[in-house]
Motif scaffolding. Structure first.
Motif, short mmCIF file in Angstrom:
data_model
loop_
_atom_site.label_atom_id
_atom_site.label_comp_id
_atom_site.label_asym_id
_atom_site.label_seq_id
_atom_site.Cartn_x
_atom_site.Cartn_y
_atom_site.Cartn_z
N LEU A 287 -5.06 10.17 13.32
CA LEU A 287 -6.38 10.43 13.88
C LEU A 287 -7.44 9.99 12.88
CD1 LEU A 287 -5.80 13.97 15.39
CD2 LEU A 287 -5.99 11.83 16.65
N GLN A 288 -8.35 9.13 13.30
CA GLN A 288 -9.46 8.71 12.45
C GLN A 288 -10.73 9.36 12.98
OE1 GLN A 288 -9.77 4.68 10.87
NE2 GLN A 288 -11.89 4.59 11.56
N ILE A 289 -11.32 10.24 12.15
CA ILE A 289 -12.49 11.03 12.57
C ILE A 289 -13.72 10.58 11.80
CG2 ILE A 289 -13.44 13.37 12.69
CD1 ILE A 289 -10.58 14.40 13.03
N SER A 290 -14.84 10.46 12.48
CA SER A 290 -16.08 9.98 11.87
C SER A 290 -16.83 11.11 11.19
CB SER A 290 -16.98 9.34 12.94
OG SER A 290 -16.31 8.29 13.60
N LEU A 291 -17.24 10.86 9.94
CA LEU A 291 -18.07 11.81 9.20
C LEU A 291 -18.93 11.00 8.24
CD1 LEU A 291 -18.42 14.97 8.90
CD2 LEU A 291 -17.07 14.73 6.80
N ASP A 292 -20.25 11.08 8.38
CA ASP A 292 -21.13 10.14 7.69
C ASP A 292 -21.86 10.71 6.47
OD1 ASP A 292 -20.41 8.25 9.54
OD2 ASP A 292 -22.13 8.62 10.82
N SER A 293 -21.60 11.97 6.14
CA SER A 293 -22.30 12.56 5.00
C SER A 293 -21.58 13.82 4.53
CB SER A 293 -23.74 12.90 5.39
OG SER A 293 -24.43 13.55 4.34
N THR A 294 -21.91 14.22 3.31
CA THR A 294 -21.40 15.50 2.80
C THR A 294 -22.26 16.66 3.29
OG1 THR A 294 -22.75 15.31 0.80
CG2 THR A 294 -20.52 14.39 0.72
N THR A 295 -23.38 16.36 3.92
CA THR A 295 -24.29 17.40 4.39
C THR A 295 -24.61 17.22 5.87
OG1 THR A 295 -26.25 16.11 3.78
CG2 THR A 295 -25.36 17.60 2.10
#
Length: 334
Positions: free
Chosen positions: A183-191
């Motif tokens: 599964l490849q999940i999108s997350l664009d920041s640490t915040t």
């Protein structure tokens, strides 16, 4: 018999051009078949290449034509991976989505029958990995069946925003093959603030929750981030955060924002600047998933047979590289 003067003229003219260039010399009288045999043998002995005989002239290349795909990593050769857009509708409306997906976007689904045939033909064509993307695939009511068709054929990666792992969709996830699916999940920041500014309020928190659910369910999880090009070198905090989530370093994917789809800014990506990744949508076969909603990257509207489409992408890529190599040839001025 080939007139010896023809051979002498080829020798004289080929000595004045760089390796890889061609010369064309009038052939004179004589039979085509005999000339082909004689000149082929001469080229083989001298390390040159007979390009062809046409309209009473022979064309010879100095040296051998280089393999235009030489130097491309095995894992990046066109057709090594097959991308499939399962659908284009999405529960989010990200402001830089390359596929222009949103809750209002038409589904344009490939459907299980085409995906089943694509998976089977992918095996026959030497594809080593299938990648399913959207839109948001978890909006599809038969996603577990689509994934099962793919994982039965080849290792598969499923791209998702990770926000829909609950209720009947969580049950579909649980029916998927953990040994063959990533599964490849999108997350664009640490915040949350940065991520949510592009993807919508609350999306960061739900994406992180989705990562943890997928891990708890025993899936391999890859996290992919889209960042402005100017920020892609400022990665240490991001990698440290993904480390804290238990994401293996090889599964931390950072990519620059591309000026495609909904994005107003980003790096310019064209057919000429991209190593192709064969990509199939309901509309046809595209050069790369980043441009699968753009006509400039449409290779053919004919999806089947898949092998023909892959061959066409490889042919165009080889021609493109050969033209680039020819354009950079040394030009003899003295």
């Amino acid at each position: 018999m080939v007139d010896p003067a023809v051979i002498l003229e080829i020798l004289e003219r080929i000595a004045a051009v760089p390796a890889g260039s061609t010369v064309t010399v009038p052939l004179g009288p004589g039979g085509h078949d005999e000339a082909t045999h004689t000149l082929s043998a001469w080229c083989a002995r001298t390390g040159n290449e007979l390009v062809g005989i046409r309209d009473g002239a022979v064309t010879v290349r100095r040296g051998r034509a280089p393999d235009p795909l030489a130097g491309v990593e095995d894992g990046r050769l066109p057709g090594t991976r097959l991308w499939m857009y399962t659908n284009f509708d999405c529960n989010l409306a990200c402001d830089y989505c390359c596929a222009r997906s949103s809750p209002q976007t038409a589904r344009r689904a490939l459907g299980i029958d085409r995906i089943r045939r694509l998976a089977a033909e992918a095996v026959e064509s030497g594809v080593s990995e299938l990648i399913l993307t959207g839109g948001e695939p978890f909006l599809l009511p038969d996603l577990d069946e689509l994934v099962a068709v793919c994982t039965a054929a080849l290792p598969t990666t499923l791209l998702t925003n990770g926000m829909l792992f609950r209720g009947h969709r969580l049950e579909r996830l649980r029916r998927m093959d953990r040994t063959r699916l990533t599964l490849q999940i999108s997350l664009d920041s640490t915040t949350p603030e940065v991520h949510d500014s592009h993807r919508g309020k609350g999306s960061w928190e739900r994406a992180v929750a989705g990562i943890r659910i997928a891990q708890d369910e025993g899936f391999r999880v890859r996290v992919a981030a889209t960042l402005p090009a100017a920020q892609t070198h400022e990665l240490e905090p991001f990698h440290k955060y993904l480390d804290s989530l238990g994401i293996d370093p090889v599964d931390q994917v950072i990519r620059a924002l591309a000026h495609r789809g909904n994005a107003d800014t980003g790096i310019e990506l064209t057919v000429e600047s991209l190593v192709p990744e064969v990509t199939v949508t309901a509309e046809g076969v595209y050069w790369h998933p980043i441009g699968a909603d753009d006509t400039d990257q449409l290779v053919t509207a004919e999806i089947f047979p898949l092998a023909t489409a892959i061959d066409e992408v490889r042919r165009r890529f080889a021609d493109q590289r050969a033209r680039a190599d020819a354009a950079s040839q040394w030009f003899p001025c003295a």
